[in-house]
Enzyme design. Structure first.
Site, PDB file in Angstrom:
ATOM      1  N   GLY A  65       0.825  -1.200   0.000  1.00 51.04           N
ATOM      2  CA  GLY A  65       0.000   0.000   0.000  1.00 51.04           C
ATOM      3  C   GLY A  65       0.858   1.249   0.000  1.00 51.04           C
ATOM      4  N   GLY A 113      -0.230  -5.219   0.712  1.00 47.23           N
ATOM      5  CA  GLY A 113      -1.466  -5.083  -0.036  1.00 47.23           C
ATOM      6  C   GLY A 113      -1.496  -5.902  -1.310  1.00 47.23           C
ATOM      7  N   GLU A 136       5.470  -6.519   7.780  1.00 48.24           N
ATOM      8  CA  GLU A 136       4.877  -5.426   8.549  1.00 48.24           C
ATOM      9  C   GLU A 136       5.401  -5.273   9.966  1.00 48.24           C
ATOM     10  OE1 GLU A 136       2.203  -6.150   5.119  1.00 48.24           O
ATOM     11  OE2 GLU A 136       3.230  -7.448   6.548  1.00 48.24           O
ATOM     12  N   ASP A 144      -1.653  -7.679   7.698  1.00 46.72           N
ATOM     13  CA  ASP A 144      -3.103  -7.540   7.589  1.00 46.72           C
ATOM     14  C   ASP A 144      -3.599  -8.039   6.232  1.00 46.72           C
ATOM     15  OD1 ASP A 144      -1.882  -5.375   6.277  1.00 46.72           O
ATOM     16  OD2 ASP A 144      -3.570  -4.029   6.655  1.00 46.72           O
TER      17      ASP A 144
END
Length: 352
Positions: A65, A113, A136, A144
């Protein structure tokens, strides 16, 4: 509208091309909104029998992202920054439940992402340039985009290992771990795309696609993850708490345990504890419940400190020397971690 993502109809296919090459095809808010809207339209279009997602250029499928935007926005307005994740997670859920075959060509960097728009589909085709990772914990986040659902379901707890360490996986490891469903050699990748998009798709669409993928499937070679799989299973499996896992690593005198401890020593203590809890809870949740859980966590991380420090150290200043707060695992209580998972009231993620 955005020119960083392109949508085309080719034969029986809806084709998504990520073309944000300067940012390694990273997803920004406009790209995510556009993708979700187009996928919803194709879902009800009878002339579209399947969806293909690919990244432009030679380097990346999708590197994640727009971390810089999130960093800058969340500093002033964490609630607004979290709305990017709301849209992203709704897109992840749409892909997971998509009513038509969904094929992701993940030759190139596939992180964060980019994992979220590939791994939840029916087919993930790795190539010689594939580099998967969920890094992350090194920037004060957690894996996530549905990581809490797919990673605990990988065999032998390799998902927990990838989630905590951010370890990279090339094509052979992606195949061995179950992240990819097929491998195609780089010199066959263009021919594979042509064959897929040119294939007449019958009512047996899934089988038609699999037949093409099987025709171009190759042997990615030795998978290094298999060299440490027994160590991962021995030390990561069956641990009730993160402290149990750390104790097992510290008591073990293997090279694997020592190397893993060195890696974990660089990660955000808060992120590691959150990630362990995410994997534990996510393994028992269905996909949408997991996404709701992940939104609760990310919404609160946007209000914390480690994400900003991690981005500063790894992406902005690049000194690779983050000052985590708290800086030690011992300074974080169970209550501290439970807070991240508490419901958000009116701000809850609503799916679909």
């Amino acid at each position: 509208m955005t020119d960083k993502i392109k949508f085309e109809k080719t034969g029986d296919w809806g084709v998504v091309t990520l073309q944000n090459e300067k940012a390694l095809n990273a997803l920004d808010w406009d790209m995510v909104k556009a993708m979700r809207a187009q996928l919803m339209q194709w879902a009800s279009d009878k002339s579209v029998r399947a969806v293909l997602v690919r990244g432009a250029g030679e380097r990346a499928f999708c590197a994640g992202g727009d971390i810089r935007w999130l960093h800058d926005t969340a500093k002033d307005d964490p609630a607004h920054a979290a709305e990017f994740f709301r849209e992203e997670y709704r897109n992840n859920s749409l892909i997971y439940h998509y009513p038509k075959p969904y094929v992701a060509l993940i030759d190139g960097i596939t992180m964060g992402g980019g994992v979220g728009i590939s791994v939840h589909g029916d087919f993930r085709v790795a190539g010689d340039s594939t580099m998967f990772a969920m890094p992350e914990t090194g920037i004060g986040l957690f894996p996530d985009v549905g990581g809490g659902h797919f990673m605990p379901r990988l065999h032998d707890d390799v998902g927990l290992y990838y989630a905590l360490t951010g370890a990279r996986a090339k094509a052979a490891d992606c195949m061995a771990a179950g992240i990819a469903t097929h491998y195609t050699a780089h010199d066959q990748y263009e021919a594979l795309e042509t064959a897929l998009l040119g294939a007449p798709l019958s009512e047996q669409t899934h089988a038609d696609i699999e037949a093409v993928l099987d025709r171009f499937a190759g042997d990615p070679g030795h998978a290094p993850i298999n060299d440490i799989r027994a160590d991962i299973k021995r030390l990561f499996s069956g641990k009730e708490t993160f402290d149990d896992l750390m104790m097992a690593l510290e008591k073990d005198d293997s090279d694997f345990a020592n190397d893993t401890l060195k890696i974990l020593s660089r990660m955000s203590p808060t992120s590691m504890r959150i990630t362990f809890e995410q994997m534990k809870r996510g393994g028992a949740l269905d996909f949408d419940e997991n996404m709701k859980m992940e939104f609760r966590v990310v919404r609160r991380i946007m209000e914390g400190k480690d994400f900003f420090e991690g981005v500063r150290a790894q992406i902005l200043d690049k000194d690779r020397n983050p000052k985590w707060d708290p800086e030690s695992l011992d300074a974080i209580t169970d209550e501290d971690i439970t807070y991240y998972f508490n419901e958000l009231g009116d701000a809850e993620l609503i799916l679909p």
